[in-house]
Design a protein around this motif. Structure first.
Motif, PDB file in Angstrom:
ATOM      1  N   GLU A 289      58.422  82.449  71.457  1.00  0.00           N
ATOM      2  CA  GLU A 289      58.412  81.751  70.166  1.00  0.00           C
ATOM      3  C   GLU A 289      59.390  80.585  70.169  1.00  0.00           C
ATOM      4  OE1 GLU A 289      56.893  85.863  69.435  1.00  0.00           O
ATOM      5  OE2 GLU A 289      58.679  85.109  70.431  1.00  0.00           O
ATOM      6  N   PHE A 290      60.574  80.785  70.740  1.00  0.00           N
ATOM      7  CA  PHE A 290      61.541  79.695  70.802  1.00  0.00           C
ATOM      8  C   PHE A 290      61.029  78.547  71.680  1.00  0.00           C
ATOM      9  CE2 PHE A 290      64.960  82.610  69.265  1.00  0.00           C
ATOM     10  CZ  PHE A 290      65.333  81.827  68.190  1.00  0.00           C
ATOM     11  N   ARG A 291      60.363  78.884  72.767  1.00  0.00           N
ATOM     12  CA  ARG A 291      59.809  77.829  73.630  1.00  0.00           C
ATOM     13  C   ARG A 291      58.803  76.979  72.878  1.00  0.00           C
ATOM     14  NH1 ARG A 291      58.769  81.760  78.730  1.00  0.00           N
ATOM     15  NH2 ARG A 291      60.960  82.132  79.210  1.00  0.00           N
ATOM     16  N   VAL A 292      57.983  77.634  72.084  1.00  0.00           N
ATOM     17  CA  VAL A 292      56.990  76.899  71.283  1.00  0.00           C
ATOM     18  C   VAL A 292      57.699  76.001  70.273  1.00  0.00           C
ATOM     19  CG1 VAL A 292      55.127  77.165  69.602  1.00  0.00           C
ATOM     20  CG2 VAL A 292      55.177  78.612  71.643  1.00  0.00           C
TER      21      VAL A 292
ATOM     22  N   PRO B 130      68.268  79.592  71.260  1.00  0.00           N
ATOM     23  CA  PRO B 130      68.706  79.306  72.624  1.00  0.00           C
ATOM     24  C   PRO B 130      69.846  78.290  72.637  1.00  0.00           C
ATOM     25  CG  PRO B 130      66.531  78.369  72.200  1.00  0.00           C
ATOM     26  CD  PRO B 130      66.903  79.167  71.007  1.00  0.00           C
ATOM     27  N   GLY B 131      70.583  78.291  73.738  1.00  0.00           N
ATOM     28  CA  GLY B 131      71.708  77.373  73.893  1.00  0.00           C
ATOM     29  C   GLY B 131      71.263  75.953  74.225  1.00  0.00           C
ATOM     30  N   LYS B 132      72.237  75.037  74.200  1.00  0.00           N
ATOM     31  CA  LYS B 132      71.962  73.622  74.472  1.00  0.00           C
ATOM     32  C   LYS B 132      71.344  73.407  75.844  1.00  0.00           C
ATOM     33  CE  LYS B 132      76.197  72.549  72.907  1.00  0.00           C
ATOM     34  NZ  LYS B 132      77.433  71.785  72.776  1.00  0.00           N
TER      35      LYS B 132
ATOM     36  N   THR C 284      54.527  76.360  77.984  1.00  0.00           N
ATOM     37  CA  THR C 284      55.706  77.096  77.527  1.00  0.00           C
ATOM     38  C   THR C 284      55.858  78.420  78.281  1.00  0.00           C
ATOM     39  OG1 THR C 284      54.430  78.053  75.715  1.00  0.00           O
ATOM     40  CG2 THR C 284      55.732  76.082  75.217  1.00  0.00           C
ATOM     41  N   GLU C 285      55.095  78.583  79.339  1.00  0.00           N
ATOM     42  CA  GLU C 285      55.176  79.794  80.158  1.00  0.00           C
ATOM     43  C   GLU C 285      56.282  79.648  81.196  1.00  0.00           C
ATOM     44  OE1 GLU C 285      53.354  82.526  79.564  1.00  0.00           O
ATOM     45  OE2 GLU C 285      52.443  81.446  77.907  1.00  0.00           O
ATOM     46  N   ASP C 286      56.803  80.773  81.659  1.00  0.00           N
ATOM     47  CA  ASP C 286      57.778  80.766  82.742  1.00  0.00           C
ATOM     48  C   ASP C 286      57.134  80.222  84.000  1.00  0.00           C
ATOM     49  OD1 ASP C 286      60.084  81.812  81.608  1.00  0.00           O
ATOM     50  OD2 ASP C 286      59.431  83.871  81.895  1.00  0.00           O
TER      51      ASP C 286
END
Length: 79
Positions: A5-8, A36-38, A55-57
């Protein structure tokens, strides 16, 4: 909120033209304790700038390239 979700949301910020500082501020406002961090945001922005908008690994070295499933194991045993 999970990683996916954060990646999106990072991708959303990128596509909206926000810079990484603006993205971090926006994500912190949405979820201050789990955002997530900077450096994570910068890494994803770099990936998106290279044209990889997934947005996948990415594939990790050392991990099997083939997925082992129960069906594959049963098929191999019954051969």
């Amino acid at each position: 909120m999970g990683k996916k979700e954060f990646r999106v949301l990072i991708k959303y910020c990128f596509l909206k033209g926000k810079n990484t500082v603006e993205a971090k501020t926006w994500l912190d406002a949405k979820s201050p304790y789990t955002a997530p961090g900077k450096s994570t945001i910068k890494n994803w922005y770099a990936k998106f700038r290279r044209g990889d908008i997934s947005t996948e690994d990415g594939e990790c070295s050392g991990h099997p390239k083939e997925v082992v499933t129960e069906e594959k194991i049963i098929h191999k045993i019954t051969k």
